[in-house]
Design a protein around this motif. Structure first.
Motif: not given
Ligand code: NAD
Length: 516
Positions: A117-121
């Protein structure tokens, strides 16, 4: 049913074999009439093959390039604010479908879902920046550069541009490239890592759903053969590459020889310096995430801690040792885990080999994570966190990028020694210093030979409105990815000089060079 599932059903012939995304739909080699080579995709948590991916041959690549070529003139002519409207819709779809994308990342890469989720954000931040393309593409204008003459510069799209990306950020690294390239008016061909290509295919479908015309964004899955095809095709104007340094250097040289514009980001060995005045608790907290998050498979991971003074080193090692032993390791689908597996059995063997070398070369292995068995996932590519103390400059664990959960502690006497160490390393991607002293921080950031520097910020990954890139052998080329550099990389300057003579003016012949 999510929008991704709908498009998947409509286009995929064999759900176990991932094809390519060309001209707004998934294409399989069989349908396209060409013989398909395939690669295996593993679930690193189980160690089992979960699906296959087609490796594009010349026919598939030709389809993608032809699709991009036929879409280009119309897309280039689309007003920037219309292009940004597609980006706005795309951002919304990414958010609505984030769970599907993150699950795909975790199942193929292995990282913990929260990390996905962090990388997508961070990728979505680049899409948000690309939404402002009308402002970013504004040219430069000068009135009356000569008698009755005006001049301006505009920034025109290059045409077909390609991106080749690594396995470790299957969503974010492609998003460092294509949102800005497309927003600038180019057509894009993405060649994602063959180890975890599903996130790219999902994003391609969402771009189509967001209203992107067919052919503007295409995904061609493949390996070296596919990349060579992109390098050799004269219709491809520019290549953005992110991956390991030997490949980055080779792609940079070969694509430059072909007259292309190239940015090639390579490997890293990122050092964190702990000064004697630093808050050690905070530094250790930060280092745990930066060294072991994503199993150390990040280009900005901290893999070396440089402790200034024996007291600093003893305190830091004592805390790190305890914390590394307590790392929770298991499948990325269980969000209570800190760390998942590494990507492949080969990566695991490579990390193990470095640990053996470190011991043979005289480093002190304070925590040994090798041989970890995770119950219920006995075949998974797991390794526990490893910590080396007493590491020196000549050891392979210090010199090479290991790309695993291995942190090396180097002990030095003073700041200058720490900086000399960092400055003499072949890589210069990221670094950080922990200190409470402003003068030290300023001296460090002014004189360190590294592209991205943090002061009490352990992972100084620039936000989307600044550009990302390293120095030395961490980047080949002149321009960084995303941010303002991306506008320059994905466009070509054209300078116009214009006069509209009054009909009453009689102009004589002038043989001297025009001057003002
Ligand atoms: P890699 O170099 O093996 O592969 C990267 C891409 O190049 C893949 O798409 C792959 O298919 C392709 N490729 C592989 N061999 C090739 C060849 N001989 N010719 C042409 N193309 C080839 O890298 P990886 O293992 O996927 O990713 C890890 C590496 O990426 C690490 O070194 C990491 O530091 C680096 N990385 C750097 C950054 C950065 O910003 N500098 C960011 C992320 C990852």
């Amino acid at each position: 049913m999510s929008s991704i599932e709908k498009t998947k059903k409509a286009s995929q012939s064999d759900p176990n074999v991932l094809g390519h995304f060309i001209s707004g739909k998934e294409v399989n080699s069989k349908e396209a009439g060409s013989a398909a080579r395939t690669g295996k995709i593993y679930d690193p948590a189980t160690g089992k093959v979960s699906k296959f991916v087609e490796l594009a041959d010349g026919d598939i690549l030709e389809q993608a390039i032809a699709a991009a070529e036929s879409a280009f003139l119309s897309w280039r002519g689309t007003p920037p604010h219309k292009r940004s409207q597609v980006m706005f819709r795309f951002k919304q779809l990414l958010e609505e479908n984030a769970d599907d994308i993150c699950r795909a990342i975790t199942s193929e890469h292995g990282k913990v879902l929260d990390d996905a989720r962090g990388e997508l954000g961070r990728g979505i931040e680049v899409v948000e920046y690309a939404c402002g393309i009308s402002e970013l593409l504004k040219g430069e204008y000068s009135k009356n550069v000569g008698p009755g003459i005006d001049s301006w510069s505009e920034f025109q799209a290059l045409g077909i541009v390609a991106g080749v990306t690594p396995f470790n950020f299957p969503a974010m690294v492609p998003m460092w490239m294509y949102p800005m390239a497309i927003a600038c008016g180019n057509c894009f061909i993405l060649k994602p890592s063959e180890r975890d290509p599903s996130a790219s295919m999902l994003m391609a479908k969402l771009l189509t759903e967001a209203g992107l015309p067919d052919g503007v964004f295409n995904v061609v899955n493949g390996d070296k053969e596919t990349v060579d095809g992109l390098i050799n095709d004269p219709r491809v104007q520019a290549i953005s590459f992110v991956g390991s340094t030997p490949i980055a250097e080779s792609i940079y040289q070969r694509a430059c020889d072909k007259g292309k514009r190239v940015q090639a980001l390579g490997g890293a060995k990122n050092h964190a310096v702990i000064m004697p005045d630093a808050d050690i608790d905070n530094a250790v907290n930060a280092l745990m995430g930066a060294a072991y998050g994503s199993c150390g498979e990040r280009c900005m991971a901290i893999s070396v801690v440089v402790c200034v003074g024996e007291e600093t080193a003893n305190a830091a090692v004592a805390q790190l040792e305890q914390r590394v032993r307590k790392l929770r390791i298991g499948p990325g689908t269980d969000t209570s885990n800190d760390m998942g597996p590494v990507i492949t059995a080969e990566s695991l063997a490579r990390v193990n080999r470095y640990i053996e070398e470190g011991q043979q070369q005289g480093a002190e292995l304070t925590v040994d994570g090798r041989g970890l068995i995770v119950a219920g996932h006995e075949e998974g590519f797991f390794i526990g966190g490893c910590l080396f103390d007493e590491v020196t400059q000549n050891m392979s664990i210090y010199k090479d990028e290991i790309f695993g959960p291995v942190l090396c502690v180097v002990r030095v006497a003073n700041l200058d020694e720490a900086m000399a160490l960092i400055n003499s390393h072949e890589y210069g991607n990221g670094t950080c210093i922990f200190t409470r002293d402003g003068e030290t921080a300023r001296y460090f950031s002014d004189n360190i030979q590294v592209g991205m520097v943090g002061v009490n910020v352990v992972l100084p990954v620039p936000v989307a409105s600044h550009s990302f890139g390293g120095w030395k052998r961490s980047l080949f080329g002149d321009l960084y990815v995303y941010g303002p550099d991306a506008v320059r990389f994905y466009t070509r300057r054209k300078t116009m000089t214009q006069r509209w003579p009054a009909s009453s003016n009689e102009e004589g012949v002038q043989f001297s060079f025009p001057s003002n």
